[in-house]
Design a protein around this motif. Structure first.
Motif, PDB file in Angstrom:
ATOM      1  N   SER A 100      48.163  59.428  59.869  1.00 28.99           N
ATOM      2  CA  SER A 100      48.784  60.814  60.673  1.00 28.99           C
ATOM      3  C   SER A 100      48.178  62.110  59.825  1.00 28.99           C
ATOM      4  CB  SER A 100      50.064  60.899  60.628  1.00 28.99           C
ATOM      5  OG  SER A 100      50.692  59.798  61.616  1.00 28.99           O
ATOM      6  N   ALA A 101      48.196  62.062  58.672  1.00 30.32           N
ATOM      7  CA  ALA A 101      47.806  63.164  57.695  1.00 30.32           C
ATOM      8  C   ALA A 101      46.374  63.222  57.606  1.00 30.32           C
ATOM      9  CB  ALA A 101      48.144  63.044  56.403  1.00 30.32           C
ATOM     10  N   TYR A 102      45.485  62.056  57.887  1.00 29.14           N
ATOM     11  CA  TYR A 102      43.946  62.227  57.873  1.00 29.14           C
ATOM     12  C   TYR A 102      43.532  62.869  59.441  1.00 29.14           C
ATOM     13  CZ  TYR A 102      39.044  60.938  57.693  1.00 29.14           C
ATOM     14  OH  TYR A 102      37.790  61.007  57.770  1.00 29.14           O
ATOM     15  N   ASN A 103      44.042  62.067  60.452  1.00 25.85           N
ATOM     16  CA  ASN A 103      43.829  62.333  61.946  1.00 25.85           C
ATOM     17  C   ASN A 103      44.534  63.602  62.621  1.00 25.85           C
ATOM     18  OD1 ASN A 103      42.115  60.091  61.884  1.00 25.85           O
ATOM     19  ND2 ASN A 103      43.737  58.793  62.235  1.00 25.85           N
ATOM     20  N   PHE A 104      45.400  64.066  61.857  1.00 23.59           N
ATOM     21  CA  PHE A 104      46.056  65.270  62.551  1.00 23.59           C
ATOM     22  C   PHE A 104      46.909  64.821  63.585  1.00 23.59           C
ATOM     23  CE2 PHE A 104      42.674  68.163  60.521  1.00 23.59           C
ATOM     24  CZ  PHE A 104      43.485  68.319  59.168  1.00 23.59           C
ATOM     25  N   ASP A 105      47.070  63.505  63.768  1.00 24.03           N
ATOM     26  CA  ASP A 105      47.989  62.957  65.084  1.00 24.03           C
ATOM     27  C   ASP A 105      48.532  61.724  64.513  1.00 24.03           C
ATOM     28  OD1 ASP A 105      48.547  62.893  67.681  1.00 24.03           O
ATOM     29  OD2 ASP A 105      46.398  62.462  68.281  1.00 24.03           O
ATOM     30  N   LEU A 106      49.678  61.446  65.350  1.00 30.65           N
ATOM     31  CA  LEU A 106      50.427  60.325  65.193  1.00 30.65           C
ATOM     32  C   LEU A 106      49.591  59.246  65.706  1.00 30.65           C
ATOM     33  CD1 LEU A 106      53.833  61.157  66.443  1.00 30.65           C
ATOM     34  CD2 LEU A 106      53.249  60.633  64.154  1.00 30.65           C
ATOM     35  N   PRO A 107      49.689  57.772  65.079  1.00 27.26           N
ATOM     36  CA  PRO A 107      48.979  56.755  65.536  1.00 27.26           C
ATOM     37  C   PRO A 107      49.562  56.278  66.804  1.00 27.26           C
ATOM     38  CG  PRO A 107      50.064  56.255  63.284  1.00 27.26           C
ATOM     39  CD  PRO A 107      50.470  57.596  63.824  1.00 27.26           C
ATOM     40  N   PRO A 108      48.493  55.589  67.703  1.00 25.09           N
ATOM     41  CA  PRO A 108      48.971  55.440  69.213  1.00 25.09           C
ATOM     42  C   PRO A 108      50.399  54.755  69.378  1.00 25.09           C
ATOM     43  CG  PRO A 108      46.783  54.677  68.564  1.00 25.09           C
ATOM     44  CD  PRO A 108      47.313  55.023  67.480  1.00 25.09           C
ATOM     45  N   GLU A 109      50.701  53.525  68.280  1.00 20.51           N
ATOM     46  CA  GLU A 109      52.037  52.886  68.459  1.00 20.51           C
ATOM     47  C   GLU A 109      53.192  53.711  68.231  1.00 20.51           C
ATOM     48  OE1 GLU A 109      50.477  52.134  64.152  1.00 20.51           O
ATOM     49  OE2 GLU A 109      49.604  52.430  66.053  1.00 20.51           O
ATOM     50  N   LEU A 110      53.116  55.179  67.861  1.00 20.87           N
ATOM     51  CA  LEU A 110      54.408  55.986  67.661  1.00 20.87           C
ATOM     52  C   LEU A 110      54.250  57.052  68.576  1.00 20.87           C
ATOM     53  CD1 LEU A 110      54.371  56.344  63.649  1.00 20.87           C
ATOM     54  CD2 LEU A 110      55.703  54.660  65.052  1.00 20.87           C
ATOM     55  N   LYS A 111      53.469  56.898  69.556  1.00 22.01           N
ATOM     56  CA  LYS A 111      53.329  58.046  70.537  1.00 22.01           C
ATOM     57  C   LYS A 111      54.271  57.974  71.616  1.00 22.01           C
ATOM     58  CE  LYS A 111      48.999  60.428  69.961  1.00 22.01           C
ATOM     59  NZ  LYS A 111      49.790  61.791  69.952  1.00 22.01           N
ATOM     60  N   ARG A 112      54.973  58.864  72.020  1.00 16.35           N
ATOM     61  CA  ARG A 112      55.981  58.882  73.285  1.00 16.35           C
ATOM     62  C   ARG A 112      55.078  59.888  74.109  1.00 16.35           C
ATOM     63  NH1 ARG A 112      60.407  61.477  72.271  1.00 16.35           N
ATOM     64  NH2 ARG A 112      61.518  60.228  73.753  1.00 16.35           N
ATOM     65  N   MET A 113      55.862  60.201  75.398  1.00 18.40           N
ATOM     66  CA  MET A 113      55.114  61.095  76.463  1.00 18.40           C
ATOM     67  C   MET A 113      55.289  62.412  76.101  1.00 18.40           C
ATOM     68  SD  MET A 113      54.785  58.843  78.865  1.00 18.40           S
ATOM     69  CE  MET A 113      54.754  60.071  80.343  1.00 18.40           C
ATOM     70  N   THR A 114      55.927  62.562  75.037  1.00 22.68           N
ATOM     71  CA  THR A 114      56.096  64.427  74.594  1.00 22.68           C
ATOM     72  C   THR A 114      55.504  64.372  73.337  1.00 22.68           C
ATOM     73  OG1 THR A 114      58.368  64.119  74.054  1.00 22.68           O
ATOM     74  CG2 THR A 114      57.774  64.977  76.193  1.00 22.68           C
ATOM     75  N   SER A 115      54.880  65.282  72.821  1.00 19.88           N
ATOM     76  CA  SER A 115      54.465  65.309  71.315  1.00 19.88           C
ATOM     77  C   SER A 115      55.610  66.392  70.625  1.00 19.88           C
ATOM     78  CB  SER A 115      53.112  66.212  71.128  1.00 19.88           C
ATOM     79  OG  SER A 115      53.478  67.667  71.829  1.00 19.88           O
ATOM     80  N   SER A 116      55.539  65.995  69.329  1.00 20.22           N
ATOM     81  CA  SER A 116      56.577  66.727  68.355  1.00 20.22           C
ATOM     82  C   SER A 116      56.130  68.139  68.148  1.00 20.22           C
ATOM     83  CB  SER A 116      56.696  66.031  67.127  1.00 20.22           C
ATOM     84  OG  SER A 116      55.721  65.799  66.510  1.00 20.22           O
ATOM     85  N   GLU A 117      56.738  68.918  67.548  1.00 19.69           N
ATOM     86  CA  GLU A 117      56.293  70.123  67.015  1.00 19.69           C
ATOM     87  C   GLU A 117      55.248  70.078  65.658  1.00 19.69           C
ATOM     88  OE1 GLU A 117      60.158  72.636  68.266  1.00 19.69           O
ATOM     89  OE2 GLU A 117      60.631  71.419  66.495  1.00 19.69           O
ATOM     90  N   TYR A 118      55.299  69.274  65.058  1.00 23.21           N
ATOM     91  CA  TYR A 118      54.387  68.995  64.105  1.00 23.21           C
ATOM     92  C   TYR A 118      53.175  68.651  64.399  1.00 23.21           C
ATOM     93  CZ  TYR A 118      58.489  68.420  60.759  1.00 23.21           C
ATOM     94  OH  TYR A 118      59.663  68.727  60.047  1.00 23.21           O
ATOM     95  N   GLU A 119      53.055  67.850  65.555  1.00 22.13           N
ATOM     96  CA  GLU A 119      51.893  67.626  66.264  1.00 22.13           C
ATOM     97  C   GLU A 119      51.107  68.788  66.802  1.00 22.13           C
ATOM     98  OE1 GLU A 119      51.676  63.407  68.441  1.00 22.13           O
ATOM     99  OE2 GLU A 119      53.872  64.049  68.440  1.00 22.13           O
ATOM    100  N   GLU A 120      51.922  69.608  67.524  1.00 23.02           N
ATOM    101  CA  GLU A 120      51.513  70.937  68.140  1.00 23.02           C
ATOM    102  C   GLU A 120      50.825  71.990  67.157  1.00 23.02           C
ATOM    103  OE1 GLU A 120      55.139  72.345  70.184  1.00 23.02           O
ATOM    104  OE2 GLU A 120      54.802  70.625  71.700  1.00 23.02           O
ATOM    105  N   PHE A 121      51.677  71.965  65.899  1.00 19.00           N
ATOM    106  CA  PHE A 121      51.498  72.792  64.781  1.00 19.00           C
ATOM    107  C   PHE A 121      49.898  72.392  64.231  1.00 19.00           C
ATOM    108  CE2 PHE A 121      55.738  73.735  63.198  1.00 19.00           C
ATOM    109  CZ  PHE A 121      56.105  74.479  64.374  1.00 19.00           C
ATOM    110  N   VAL A 122      49.408  71.244  64.179  1.00 12.84           N
ATOM    111  CA  VAL A 122      48.302  70.811  63.475  1.00 12.84           C
ATOM    112  C   VAL A 122      46.979  70.637  64.679  1.00 12.84           C
ATOM    113  CG1 VAL A 122      49.304  69.442  61.756  1.00 12.84           C
ATOM    114  CG2 VAL A 122      48.556  68.286  63.952  1.00 12.84           C
ATOM    115  N   GLN A 123      47.470  70.829  65.918  1.00 16.31           N
ATOM    116  CA  GLN A 123      46.469  70.662  66.861  1.00 16.31           C
ATOM    117  C   GLN A 123      45.917  71.936  67.662  1.00 16.31           C
ATOM    118  OE1 GLN A 123      47.929  67.899  69.800  1.00 16.31           O
ATOM    119  NE2 GLN A 123      47.894  66.176  68.089  1.00 16.31           N
ATOM    120  N   THR A 124      46.480  73.150  67.194  1.00 17.48           N
ATOM    121  CA  THR A 124      46.097  74.304  67.637  1.00 17.48           C
ATOM    122  C   THR A 124      45.734  75.242  66.220  1.00 17.48           C
ATOM    123  OG1 THR A 124      48.515  75.296  67.538  1.00 17.48           O
ATOM    124  CG2 THR A 124      47.560  74.451  69.555  1.00 17.48           C
TER     125      THR A 124
END
Length: 390
Positions: A100-124
Motif C-alpha cells: 500500500s505504501a509503495y503503490n499509493f493504493d490498497l491491495p485488491p483484496e482489501l478494496k471496497r466499493m468506496t475509497s478511504s480518505e487516506y486513499e483520496e489523499f495519496v491519489q490527488t
C-alpha cells in the motif's frame, strides 16, 4: 488540490499521529477479541439458558413450546478463531503494509466499493497530472509520505481484522454444526479441524464482503450517508467559461479533510456505551435477533464497564494506589488550567495551549496547534465552545 496536499502533509507529518493511529487500531483489535466477544458470548449463553429453561417449564406443564434457533449465537471458542486468524494473517499483513505504501493504493483484496480518505489523499495533488515533470513528481512523493504511511497502517490492520473475522465465522459455523470442545469429535466423517480448513478454503463471496465491512468498522473507515454526501461535495467544481472554475470540492477538502473517521469513532463509541440504543445499528440488531442481538447487548455492557472504570481511575477512585494520579481520560485533577486560544499570526492560525501541573509542581506543557488557514474568527468560536465544554 495542490494547496490541500501541503496542508494534509502538515496535518499528518507529526510522528505522534502514526503512533496514536497504530495504538488505537491495536487497542480496538484487543478489545474486539478479548473483551467485546467474550461478553457477547456470555450474553448468548444466558439467553440460551433462560430460553431452554422456559421451554422445559412450558413442556412440563403441557404448554406449547415455540421453536427457537439457539444455534444462531456467539460462542466462546470464537475467541480462539479470532486469535488464530490474526496469527495467520501476520505475514500478509506486513506485505500489504509495504504494498500500500509503495503503490499509493490498497491491495485488491482489501478494496471496497468506496475509497478511504487516506486513499483520496495519496491519489490527488502535486505530481499526479500526466504532464507533471520530474520535480513535481518528486515533490508530490515527499508530500504524500505521511498519508502513505497511514494508508499502509490502514492496510495492516484491515488485513488483521479481515483474517480474524473470517476465522471467527468458521469457528461459529463449526459450533452450529454440532462440534464441541473435543478436537477428535467426528461429524459426517470430518473432525472440527478438517471442517474449519475446508470452510476457509472454499470461496465465499458473502463472507468476504462481510469481512471487509467488519474490517472497515474496526479501522473506522466505514462509509455512511453523511460521509458519502461530503465525499460527493468534495468533487464538485463549478465551471466559469472555458478556462476557469470554482473548486467547491477543494474548499470543502480544506476545511473537512476527515469526515469518515470522526463519524465512525462517534458511532463506535456510542455502540459500546450505555447510549447504544440511540444508534440505528442497535435497533436493526434487536429486530434480527440471535447472535446480532447478543453482540449489540454485549458491546453495550462491555463498553459501559470499561468507560466507568476509566472515569473512576481518572478521578483517583480506585483502590489501586499506583493508579490514583494516572489521569486516564485527560482529567489532570483540579489544578488543570486551560489557556485561552490566541492567534499566532495574522493569517488565522491558532494554537491552544493546555498546562497540566505534574506531581513535582513543575508544569508540563502540552501544546496542540490547529492550523486552518484564514479561519481565525471561525476557530475562535469553535475553540471557545470546546473550552467551555471542557
Amino acid at each position: 488540490d495542490r494547496l490541500n496536499q501541503i496542508i494534509y502533509f502538515n496535518y499528518l507529518s507529526n510522528p505522534s499521529t502514526y503512533f496514536i493511529n497504530a495504538i488505537g487500531n491495536l487497542g480496538t483489535n484487543v478489545y474486539e477479541t478479548l473483551v467485546a466477544l467474550p461478553v457477547g458470548a456470555t450474553v448468548s449463553a444466558v439467553r440460551k439458558g433462560k430460553g431452554k429453561l422456559a421451554d422445559a417449564t412450558r413442556k412440563a406443564f403441557g404448554l406449547e413450546v415455540k421453536k427457537r434457533d439457539y444455534k444462531d449465537s456467539i460462542y466462546f471458542r470464537e475467541v480462539l478463531g479470532r486469535m488464530s486468524g490474526t496469527a495467520q494473517a501476520t505475514i500478509p499483513t506486513v506485505k500489504n503494509f509495504f504494498k500500500s505504501a509503495y503503490n499509493f493504493d490498497l491491495p485488491p483484496e482489501l478494496k471496497r466499493m468506496t475509497s478511504s480518505e487516506y486513499e483520496e489523499f495519496v491519489q490527488t495533488g502535486i505530481g499526479k497530472s500526466e504532464k507533471s515533470g520530474l520535480l513535481a513528481k518528486a515533490t508530490g512523493t515527499i508530500l504524500r509520505i505521511p498519508a502513505t504511511v497511514l494508508l499502509g497502517t490502514d492496510a495492516f490492520f484491515k488485513t488483521l481484522a479481515k483474517g480474524a473475522f473470517v476465522h471467527q465465522m468458521a469457528y461459529r459455523e463449526a459450533a452450529k454444526r454440532g462440534y464441541g470442545l473435543n478436537p477428535n469429535q467426528v461429524i459426517k466423517g470430518k473432525t472440527q479441524a478438517q471442517f474449519i480448513k475446508e470452510f476457509l478454503e472454499k470461496p465465499r463471496p458473502v463472507l468476504e464482503k462481510a469481512a471487509l465491512d467488519d474490517a472497515a468498522r474496526v479501522t473506522f473507515t466505514k462509509d455512511g450517508k453523511i460521509a458519502r454526501g461530503v465525499s460527493k461535495l468534495k468533487r464538485v467544481k463549478i465551471p466559469i467559461g472555458d478556462e476557469f472554475e470554482i473548486p467547491i470540492g477543494s474548499l470543502v477538502n480544506m476545511y473537512l479533510p476527515f469526515i469518515r473517521t470522526p463519524l465512525n469513532l462517534l458511532e463506535y463509541s456510542i455502540e459500546n456505551s450505555l447510549f447504544a440504543k440511540m444508534t440505528p445499528g442497535y435497533g436493526r440488531a434487536m429486530k434480527k435477533g440471535g447472535a446480532a442481538k447478543d453482540d449489540a447487548v454485549g458491546r453495550m455492557i462491555a463498553g459501559s464497564t470499561i468507560m466507568t472504570s476509566a472515569v473512576l481511575m481518572a478521578e483517583g477512585g480506585t483502590e489501586i494506589e499506583a493508579l490514583d494520579d494516572v489521569g486516564v481520560t485527560g482529567s489532570f485533577g483540579a489544578d488543570f488550567t486551560p489557556f485561552f486560544p490566541r492567534p499566532v499570526n495574522n493569517f488565522g492560525f491558532l494554537a491552544i495551549i493546555f498546562i497540566a501541573p505534574s506531581t513535582n509542581s513543575s508544569p508540563d506543557t502540552i501544546l496542540r496547534t490547529f492550523s486552518i488557514p484564514f479561519a481565525n474568527l471561525l476557530f475562535k468560536i469553535l475553540s471557545t465552545l470546546l473550552l467551555n465544554f471542557k
